[in-house]
Design a protein around this motif. Structure first.
Motif, PDB file in Angstrom:
ATOM      1  N   GLU A  10       0.990  -1.189  -0.026  1.00 57.64           N
ATOM      2  CA  GLU A  10      -0.248   0.114   0.030  1.00 57.64           C
ATOM      3  C   GLU A  10       0.887   1.302  -0.069  1.00 57.64           C
ATOM      4  OE1 GLU A  10      -3.484   1.953   2.640  1.00 57.64           O
ATOM      5  OE2 GLU A  10      -2.308   0.311   3.621  1.00 57.64           O
ATOM      6  N   ARG A  52      -3.861   7.243  -2.942  1.00 58.05           N
ATOM      7  CA  ARG A  52      -3.559   6.102  -2.210  1.00 58.05           C
ATOM      8  C   ARG A  52      -3.869   4.876  -2.838  1.00 58.05           C
ATOM      9  NH1 ARG A  52      -5.770   2.742   2.338  1.00 58.05           N
ATOM     10  NH2 ARG A  52      -7.804   3.926   1.889  1.00 58.05           N
ATOM     11  N   GLU A  98       1.195   5.736  -0.778  1.00 57.63           N
ATOM     12  CA  GLU A  98       0.380   6.926  -1.082  1.00 57.63           C
ATOM     13  C   GLU A  98       1.424   8.056  -1.692  1.00 57.63           C
ATOM     14  OE1 GLU A  98      -1.852   7.962   2.404  1.00 57.63           O
ATOM     15  OE2 GLU A  98       0.008   8.249   3.634  1.00 57.63           O
TER      16      GLU A  98
END
Length: 139
Positions: free
Chosen positions: A58, A117, A60
């Motif tokens: 993940e 994101r 961003e």
């Protein structure tokens, strides 16, 4: 008349157990100088050399861009914001729910004019070829 063939197969044994679990971690800046690029690798870290499975992360971007060459596929799924991806003269703009893949052996540039994101999947890299040509830009 219909005939149905039935086959019984034993399930393949799980290599180390039925479920692999990775506890949550917070996203951290990529480096001390790149505070607007934050990420967390979930099931593995690509710095570990070769990998035969996918790597899930993940990340961003906040008013910045990231560019790199990678020998494996990189698929990004946008959760929030707007992500621009440029590669070999082609540009796509992704919004929440959109996904795009940069194919292997190419340099991709990922930018978020405001914020984005994403969940990212790296494809297998069984030879352990390294990513390179890293560039960070603030917008």
């Amino acid at each position: 008349m219909t005939t149905t063939a039935s086959t019984t197969q034993s399930p393949a044994p799980a290599p180390e157990g039925a479920i692999d679990f990775w506890p949550a971690k917070s996203m951290e800046p990529m480096t001390g100088e790149w505070q607007q690029l934050r990420c967390r690798f979930i099931n593995s870290h690509p710095a570990a050399g070769a990998w035969d499975d996918f790597i899930l992360s993940e990340w961003e971007l906040e008013a910045c861009a990231w560019e790199d060459f990678h020998p494996h596929t990189e698929t990004n799924y946008v959760l929030e914001g707007e992500l621009h991806i440029e590669c070999e003269g082609q540009t796509v703009v992704l919004k929440p729910g959109d996904a795009a893949r940069v194919n292997p052996g190419r340099t991709g540039r990922y930018s978020a004019p405001v914020y984005a994101r994403m969940v990212t999947v790296y494809g297998p890299n069984p030879q352990g070829a390294e990513s390179h040509s890293f560039r960070y830009f603030e917008i």
